[in-house]
Design an enzyme around this catalytic site. Structure first.
Site, PDB file in Angstrom:
ATOM      1  N   SER A 139      46.779  45.963  26.361  1.00 53.38           N
ATOM      2  CA  SER A 139      46.073  46.482  27.527  1.00 53.38           C
ATOM      3  C   SER A 139      46.978  47.458  28.255  1.00 53.38           C
ATOM      4  O   SER A 139      48.212  47.336  28.205  1.00 53.38           O
ATOM      5  CB  SER A 139      45.688  45.342  28.482  1.00 53.38           C
ATOM      6  OG  SER A 139      45.225  45.845  29.723  1.00 53.38           O
ATOM      7  N   TYR A 152      48.304  38.145  32.981  1.00 54.35           N
ATOM      8  CA  TYR A 152      47.742  39.073  31.994  1.00 54.35           C
ATOM      9  C   TYR A 152      48.743  40.190  31.688  1.00 54.35           C
ATOM     10  O   TYR A 152      48.953  40.556  30.529  1.00 54.35           O
ATOM     11  CB  TYR A 152      46.444  39.652  32.531  1.00 54.35           C
ATOM     12  CG  TYR A 152      45.568  40.323  31.491  1.00 54.35           C
ATOM     13  CD1 TYR A 152      44.888  39.563  30.539  1.00 54.35           C
ATOM     14  CD2 TYR A 152      45.399  41.706  31.471  1.00 54.35           C
ATOM     15  CE1 TYR A 152      44.073  40.166  29.593  1.00 54.35           C
ATOM     16  CE2 TYR A 152      44.591  42.317  30.536  1.00 54.35           C
ATOM     17  CZ  TYR A 152      43.928  41.548  29.596  1.00 54.35           C
ATOM     18  OH  TYR A 152      43.120  42.138  28.663  1.00 54.35           O
TER      19      TYR A 152
END
Length: 248
Positions: A139, A152
């Site tokens: 990501s 995350y």
């Protein structure tokens, strides 16, 4: 150069969203694609959807964090030339709210499971003296960081680091390892954000293209990295983000 005919790909977490779109794109490029998810009924729906499009797909139901079961599934699949480590989940909490146990769970899902599956697939490829592709779905958050999303960012940064490490280890065996770092995509998971005019306005100024990514737009990157066109590319993270990481 982009044909995947005769290749078999396993895409983890591919019952919906970007995982399903990557599976669809790989199959359209000629690969036999094995979809994965924990719930057999949800997996069956996704598999049926792609089969109605005339695509060659199969299903493998297992939890990627159950490493013994996942390794057994790899053995049962016989041949996996392309592994896409896509499974992940989001826990949007800050450093003050997120416990070390929560972080451990996030790392197990995103990072440790990808390591274990890569190890199993690489071993099978080495037994056959065959080349292969491992593609990790990271990501842009792994490169940028965002307040209130600590775990995350940590997990995805770790995945990019693992990509480089495994590329160095597996290169002599003819196995390339790369990452795809998606930006903001209009998936079902992001439906509430897509419906928020503030987010759309923010993207207008924060990304070069000024819009949400369409889920189908992830497909070209995974097909490219899986194909012979990317045969001399390894250890890299390819941002598919509409220019988010290059826009100041």
């Amino acid at each position: 150069m982009f044909s995947l005919s005769g290749r078999t790909a396993l895409v983890t977490g591919s019952v919906r969203g970007l995982g399903l779109e990557m599976a669809r794109s790989l199959a359209r490029a000629g690969a036999r694609v094995v979809l994965n998810g924990r719930d057999p009924s949800t997996l069956a729906v996704a598999t049926a959807e792609l089969r109605t499009e005339g695509l060659d797909v199969a299903a493998a139901a297992f939890d990627v964090t159950d490493h013994a079961t996942a390794a057994h599934a790899i053995t049962n699949l016989d041949v996996v030339d392309i592994l896409v480590n896509n499974v992940g989940h989001r826990d949007r909490r800050s450093l003050e709210e997120l416990t070390p146990t929560d972080l451990t769970r996030m790392l197990d899902v995103h990072l440790v499971s990808a390591y274990a599956l890569s190890q199993a697939v690489a071993a099978r490829l080495s037994d056959r003296s065959a080349p292969g592709r491992i593609i990790n779905v990271s990501s842009v958050i792994g490169q940028l960081g965002r307040a209130g999303d600590a775990a995350y960012a940590v997990a995805k940064a770790g995945l990019d680091g693992m990509t480089r490490a495994l590329a160095a280890d597996l290169g002599p065996r003819g196995i390339t390892v790369n990452s795809i770092a998606p930006g903001t995509f209009a998936t079902d998971v992001n439906a509430s954000l897509v419906a928020d005019p503030g987010w759309t306005t923010w993207l207008g100024s924060r990304t070069a293209l000024g819009r949400w990514g369409r889920p189908a737009e992830i497909g070209g990157a995974v097909v490219f990295l899986a194909s012979e066109a990317a045969s001399f590319i390894t250890g890299q993270t390819l941002a598919v983000d509409g220019g988010m990481t290059v826009t100041f």
